[in-house]
Design an enzyme around this catalytic site. Structure first.
Site, mmCIF file in Angstrom:
data_model
loop_
_atom_site.group_PDB
_atom_site.id
_atom_site.type_symbol
_atom_site.label_atom_id
_atom_site.label_comp_id
_atom_site.label_asym_id
_atom_site.label_seq_id
_atom_site.Cartn_x
_atom_site.Cartn_y
_atom_site.Cartn_z
ATOM 1 N N SER A 276 -7.536 3.537 8.454
ATOM 2 C CA SER A 276 -8.011 3.457 7.070
ATOM 3 C C SER A 276 -7.276 2.358 6.300
ATOM 4 O O SER A 276 -7.893 1.501 5.651
ATOM 5 C CB SER A 276 -7.798 4.824 6.397
ATOM 6 N N ASP B 80 -14.505 2.564 5.637
ATOM 7 C CA ASP B 80 -13.382 3.390 5.172
ATOM 8 C C ASP B 80 -13.793 4.247 3.979
ATOM 9 O O ASP B 80 -13.399 5.397 3.879
ATOM 10 C CB ASP B 80 -12.158 2.528 4.823
ATOM 11 N N HIS C 235 0.860 -1.174 0.000
ATOM 12 C CA HIS C 235 0.000 0.000 0.000
ATOM 13 C C HIS C 235 0.904 1.234 0.000
ATOM 14 O O HIS C 235 1.996 1.198 0.552
ATOM 15 C CB HIS C 235 -0.879 0.001 1.251
HETATM 16 N N1 URA Z 1 -4.246 5.861 2.085
HETATM 17 C C1 URA Z 1 -5.365 5.320 2.639
HETATM 18 O O1 URA Z 1 -5.834 4.280 2.205
HETATM 19 N N2 URA Z 1 -5.936 5.964 3.663
HETATM 20 C C2 URA Z 1 -5.464 7.103 4.183
HETATM 21 O O2 URA Z 1 -6.031 7.619 5.111
HETATM 22 C C3 URA Z 1 -4.312 7.673 3.591
HETATM 23 C C4 URA Z 1 -3.704 7.018 2.541
#
Ligand code: URA
Length: 440
Positions: A184, A162, A81
């Site tokens: 998140s 989210d 991510h």
């Molecule tokens: N990426 C995400 O998925 N959530 C966030 O809050 C910031 C970056």
């Protein structure tokens, strides 16, 4: 339980209980509290910060707010991510390259859309005709994960809390808060059944974290929370001030990703893909060192197996076979939406490139249609910028250093000035810095 009391408790800096956090998340998803109350609660969490216990409780509540993917227990489920940056297309070559390098991994990647100056992997992929981020239902995701082993999708059914909270954070100025960012990201990963995760934590002027110190505080908390929830994670701090690669803009970044999948293209993009892939292979004990893992990724990019995996993934995600074939092996640009107008921008003086202002470039692209200013806005996939220089390069006066692709009949010349101002030149030699800053 009552949402007004919960908001008041957090305003008074009281630690919220898991029951209170569950109530807030459940009411957010069920729609039984007001948008105002969601905004007020987010602001209370933002201003007073969340304790580790609150981050844990809220992350679990958010992950439980939708469906959870559960792959076979014998499988190694991994993901990467990024906290978001300009020109960040790393996931697009990484997922197929990693899968091609290690067939027994499952990579169920949930990605996001661009909002503000950061680009979104899903918007980039949706510039491929027929690609849809939400075309697979829960059963199809499980079945493709178990049989084919990788996909890149949107997160409608997984951690729906989210999706709602992220949109609310974007319009209430509550994005850049460590606890909220951690809830998140990790809630989505828990819902997708991830066991090993690399977080590409962007540090620099075009990211949420402007200093290495701030990034380290965040990274350490991220690793601890992930571990307590059963995810082994590693945080790679990477530099984010100038754009990654040479292209910014949705179609153009697909073009660059295909090049990367053919073993070609800019070295910063390759470094990120190979390093993140190398770490994931080492963390999952598929190789003995990150270096060996990197070599495996390089091999899959060079021998065509990563590109073929990408093509098959597009077909699984409903792209027509002929289009996927032409995109990967034929005339890539002919398949993608391309802009009507192309303007060359020339360097006003000679010099070494000292800095490239990624935010300025992204904002010009966004205003010309490449990104959204409101969540439901359509975007123009063809708009973007091709950069011919990287930091440290020498450029002669009047040589083209940037090309703008756009669809405006009457382009406001201010955009060209902004683009020209985004590149700073100096007479001194500039040594480019390594894109990888460190590992947590
Ligand atoms: N990426 C995400 O998925 N959530 C966030 O809050 C910031 C970056």
């Amino acid at each position: 339980m009552n949402i007004i009391t919960i908001i008041k408790n957090k305003c008074k800096k009281q630690e919220l209980t898991n029951d209170e956090l569950n109530f807030f998340v459940k009411c957010t998803v069920d729609g039984c509290i007001d948008q105002y109350q969601i905004g007020a609660m987010l602001m209370a969490l933002y201003l007073n910060n969340m304790t580790n216990a609150e981050v844990l409780g809220m992350t679990v509540a958010m992950a439980n707010s939708g469906k959870m993917l559960q792959f076979r227990s014998s499988d190694t489920v991994v993901d990467k991510h990024s906290t978001g940056g300009v020109g960040d297309k790393v996931s697009i070559p990484l997922v197929p390259a990693l899968k091609a390098a290690q067939e027994d991994l499952i990579i169920p990647m949930i990605s996001g859309r661009g909002l503000g100056f950061t680009g979104g992997t899903l918007d980039k992929l949706e510039s491929i005709p027929g690609f849809s981020a939400n075309c697979l239902d829960y059963e199809q995701l499980l079945s493709i994960g178990n049989s084919f082993g990788c996909f890149i999708i949107g997160s409608s059914d997984l951690s729906p809390a989210d999706s709602i909270l992220y949109k609310a954070r974007d319009v209430t100025s509550t994005i850049d808060n460590n606890g909220l960012i951690i809830t998140s990201i990790i809630s989505k990963k828990l819902a997708a059944g991830i066991k090993y995760l690399v977080l590409d934590l962007k540090v620099g002027s075009a990211s949420f974290f402007h200093s290495i110190e701030e990034a380290k505080v965040f990274g350490k908390q991220f690793v601890i929370v992930a571990k307590l929830l059963g995810i082994e994670s590693r945080v790679l701090m990477t530099r984010m001030s100038s754009p990654i690669g040479n292209y910014v803009g949705n179609s153009l970044e697909i073009l660059e990703s295909i090049n990367c999948l053919k073993g070609k293209g800019p070295s910063d993009l390759h470094t990120l893909v190979e390093t993140i892939g190398g770490h994931l292979l080492e963390m999952t004990h598929k190789v003995k060192s990150v270096k060996e893992g990197r070599n495996r990724i390089v091999k899959s990019l060079n021998d065509g197996t990563a590109l073929e995996k990408f093509k098959q993934m597009l077909i699984k995600q409903k792209v027509d076979e002929n289009i996927a074939d032409e995109l990967c092996y034929g005339n890539t640009a002919a398949v993608l939406p391309m802009a009507k107008y192309v303007i060359e921008i020339k360097s006003p003086t000679s010099g070494y490139v000292k800095s490239i202002n990624g935010i300025m470039i992204a904002e010009v692209c966004q205003k010309l249609g490449a990104g959204r200013q409101f969540f439901h806005q359509d975007i123009d996939p063809a708009v973007g910028v091709h950069l011919f220089v990287k930091i440290g390069d020498y450029i002669k006066r009047d040589n083209v250093y940037m090309v703008l692709y756009h669809n405006e009949i009457d382009l406001n010349k201010l955009f060209l000035t902004l683009l020209q101002n985004s590149i700073e030149l100096t007479n001194e030699i500039v040594k480019p810095e390594n894109i990888i800053i460190g590992v947590i």
